[in-house]
Write an enzyme that holds these catalytic residues in place. Structure first.
Site, PDB file in Angstrom:
ATOM      1  N   ALA A   1      -2.022   0.568  10.156  1.00 27.82           N
ATOM      2  CA  ALA A   1      -1.252  -0.689  10.222  1.00 27.82           C
ATOM      3  C   ALA A   1      -1.257  -1.426   8.874  1.00 27.82           C
ATOM      4  CB  ALA A   1      -1.872  -1.587  11.300  1.00 27.82           C
TER       5      ALA A   1
ATOM      6  N   ASP B   1      -6.746   5.467   5.182  1.00 29.73           N
ATOM      7  CA  ASP B   1      -6.882   4.307   4.298  1.00 29.73           C
ATOM      8  C   ASP B   1      -7.783   3.256   4.955  1.00 29.73           C
ATOM      9  OD1 ASP B   1      -6.303   2.723   2.040  1.00 29.73           O
ATOM     10  OD2 ASP B   1      -4.510   1.845   2.933  1.00 29.73           O
TER      11      ASP B   1
ATOM     12  N   LYS C   1     -13.084   3.690  -0.844  1.00 31.81           N
ATOM     13  CA  LYS C   1     -13.143   2.298  -1.316  1.00 31.81           C
ATOM     14  C   LYS C   1     -14.465   2.106  -2.052  1.00 31.81           C
ATOM     15  CE  LYS C   1      -9.483   1.588   1.348  1.00 31.81           C
ATOM     16  NZ  LYS C   1      -8.137   1.252   0.891  1.00 31.81           N
TER      17      LYS C   1
ATOM     18  N   ASP D   1      -4.433   2.919  14.743  1.00 31.17           N
ATOM     19  CA  ASP D   1      -4.920   1.596  14.310  1.00 31.17           C
ATOM     20  C   ASP D   1      -4.779   0.632  15.484  1.00 31.17           C
ATOM     21  OD1 ASP D   1      -5.352  -0.922  12.864  1.00 31.17           O
ATOM     22  OD2 ASP D   1      -4.874   0.209  11.053  1.00 31.17           O
TER      23      ASP D   1
ATOM     24  N   SER E   1       0.818  -1.231   0.000  1.00 31.38           N
ATOM     25  CA  SER E   1       0.000   0.000   0.000  1.00 31.38           C
ATOM     26  C   SER E   1       0.840   1.263   0.000  1.00 31.38           C
ATOM     27  CB  SER E   1      -0.863   0.053   1.249  1.00 31.38           C
ATOM     28  OG  SER E   1      -1.954  -0.759   1.119  1.00 31.38           O
TER      29      SER E   1
HETATM   30  C1  LIG Z   1      -6.068  -1.138   4.088  1.00 33.13           C
HETATM   31  S1  LIG Z   1      -5.480  -1.266   5.717  1.00 33.13           S
HETATM   32  C2  LIG Z   1      -4.344   0.056   5.801  1.00 33.13           C
HETATM   33  C3  LIG Z   1      -3.023  -0.218   5.185  1.00 33.13           C
HETATM   34  C4  LIG Z   1      -2.032   0.895   5.445  1.00 33.13           C
HETATM   35  N1  LIG Z   1      -2.442   2.145   4.802  1.00 33.13           N
HETATM   36  C5  LIG Z   1      -0.666   0.545   4.940  1.00 33.13           C
HETATM   37  O1  LIG Z   1      -0.198   1.184   3.982  1.00 33.13           O
HETATM   38  O2  LIG Z   1      -0.010  -0.338   5.485  1.00 33.13           O
HETATM   39  C6  LIG Z   1      -6.823  -0.680   6.647  1.00 33.13           C
HETATM   40  C7  LIG Z   1      -6.541  -0.551   8.129  1.00 33.13           C
HETATM   41  O3  LIG Z   1      -7.606   0.210   8.700  1.00 33.13           O
HETATM   42  C8  LIG Z   1      -7.776  -0.223  10.026  1.00 33.13           C
HETATM   43  N2  LIG Z   1      -9.096   0.221  10.465  1.00 33.13           N
HETATM   44  C9  LIG Z   1     -10.315  -0.100  10.009  1.00 33.13           C
HETATM   45  N3  LIG Z   1     -11.277   0.551  10.690  1.00 33.13           N
HETATM   46  C10 LIG Z   1     -10.634   1.327  11.593  1.00 33.13           C
HETATM   47  C11 LIG Z   1     -11.063   2.236  12.600  1.00 33.13           C
HETATM   48  N4  LIG Z   1     -12.356   2.495  12.797  1.00 33.13           N
HETATM   49  N5  LIG Z   1     -10.123   2.848  13.339  1.00 33.13           N
HETATM   50  C12 LIG Z   1      -8.808   2.618  13.159  1.00 33.13           C
HETATM   51  N6  LIG Z   1      -8.350   1.762  12.225  1.00 33.13           N
HETATM   52  C13 LIG Z   1      -9.256   1.120  11.459  1.00 33.13           C
HETATM   53  C14 LIG Z   1      -7.604  -1.725   9.946  1.00 33.13           C
HETATM   54  O4  LIG Z   1      -7.226  -2.228  11.209  1.00 33.13           O
HETATM   55  C15 LIG Z   1      -6.502  -1.870   8.900  1.00 33.13           C
HETATM   56  O5  LIG Z   1      -5.240  -2.013   9.509  1.00 33.13           O
END
Ligand SMILES: C[S@@+](CC[C@H](N)C(=O)[O-])C[C@H]1O[C@@H](n2cnc3c(N)ncnc32)[C@H](O)[C@@H]1O
EC number: 2.1.1.186
Length: 350
Positions: A217, A272, A301, A236, A184
């Protein structure tokens, strides 16, 4: 040239067509197109002899979501066997002079099988172009494109520097960094290159800034800030890459990204999180309206069918809220090469 040819990711033809139809109508152009599924391009036809050129000259590239490249073209050219260069040279007589010519295809496996043909034809075509005086150094910012659909079929067109991608096939290729925590990372790298132009990069993206990364994360997006010396609050519940944490530039906040409030006002917010686009749009509008951040880059998304309409609705919601607050801002958006079922938006408060 009457028509507009748009290169897009295969599977996004309907969205690209819905968008150009809408944008053209806003500018007073009327036309039509037929999307062909999974072809990686779409053609929008106008009735005006110069409609295609006028239209692309009125558009702004970072305000087109689904276009990877946009050129004005006439009708498709069918070649007689062996007569490709000649047929293209004849068709080129109606084109403005250009500083260069590019030979391209759609970004699909079928189209890429034409690479051998392109390699073979490139030299004679270029020579033909030069001999005929079609290529001139002084034709700054004008480029000819031959877009092969089959061995015996191509569009010939023109692009202008004011609205186009500067990469062959409209694809910005990036190398995955050895220490990158996830693939990503390339999405944010591409977004920063696309939306923060070189001439303002020193002002908008520099060491010592502060950023927030919602849904961070394992840290691919945070990584892009860290390599630029920017301190990042990574929000995250999931684990962050150890090496990234060891830099001392990251504060890991195991909180809900929808409830998190930054301890200080920040220069950048990125997001993201995989969530409904409209909820992400509302959250971004809140951060910008409250002045918690000056700039934001986020992904919407899009697992749904009507992707253009969905994005348009989100952008309108944000625009409405920022205007209500009396804020002046620049908003850019693009379905980037490293994006999949998502598009990337960048907003900077002026
Ligand atoms: C697509 S991944 C992100 C990847 C990241 N941008 C990278 O480059 O490594 C989406 C992340 O959003 C987090 N996530 C989803 N809903 C969330 C929330 N309400 N609060 C915080 N994190 C959230 C998930 O735990 C997941 O790690």
């Amino acid at each position: 040239m009457k028509n507009v040819l748009i290169y897009c990711r295969a599977g996004f033809e309907r969205d690209a067509l819905a968008e150009i139809t809408d944008k053209a109508a806003e500018l007073g152009f009327y036309g039509y197109g037929k999307p062909s599924d999974q072809q990686g391009f779409v053609v929008y036809h106008t009735n005006d002899e110069d409609g295609g050129e006028k239209l692309i000259q009125s558009l702004s590239f970072n305000h087109l979501i689904f276009a990877r490249q946009i050129i004005a073209v006439n009708d498709v050219i069918d070649f007689e066997k062996g007569g490709r260069v000649q047929a293209l040279l004849e068709a080129a007589r109606s084109l403005p002079l250009a500083e260069d010519i590019w030979l391209e295809t759609a970004d699909t496996n079928e189209a890429k099988a034409l690479a051998g043909l392109i390699k073979k034809i490139e030299k004679p075509l270029r020579e033909g172009w030069k001999k005929s005086g079609l290529i001139r150094k002084k034709a700054v910012g004008v480029r000819h494109h031959v877009f092969f659909m089959e061995g015996d079929q191509a569009y010939l067109g023109v692009s202008y520097a004011s609205c186009r991608s500067e990469f062959p096939l409209g694809i910005r290729r990036l190398r995955f960094p050895a220490k990158g925590p996830s693939r990503s990372t390339l999405k944010l790298e591409e977004a920063l290159l696309q939306f923060v132009p070189q001439k303002t990069r020193e002002r908008d993206l520099h060491e010592g800034m502060h950023a927030v990364d919602l849904g961070a994360a394992p840290g691919g997006w945070t990584y892009q800030f860290v390599v630029r010396g920017i301190h990042t609050y990574a929000v995250d519940n999931g684990p962050m890459q150890k090496e990234l944490m060891n830099t001392g530039l990251v504060s890991h906040m195991t909180e809900d990204g929808f409830k998190f409030k930054p301890p200080v006002k920040v220069d950048w917010l990125v997001c993201d999180m995989v969530e409904r686009p409209i909820l992400v749009a509302e959250l971004m509008a809140k951060w910008l309206s409250e002045g918690w951040t000056q700039r934001a880059i986020f992904n919407l998304k899009l697992p749904m069918k009507k992707r253009y309409q969905e994005v348009d609705q989100c952008l309108q919601l944000i625009a409405g809220q920022l205007s209500q607050k009396g804020l002046r801002y620049d908003m850019q958006y693009k379905h980037l090469y490293h994006d999949r079922e998502e598009v990337t938006v960048c907003i900077m408060i002026r």
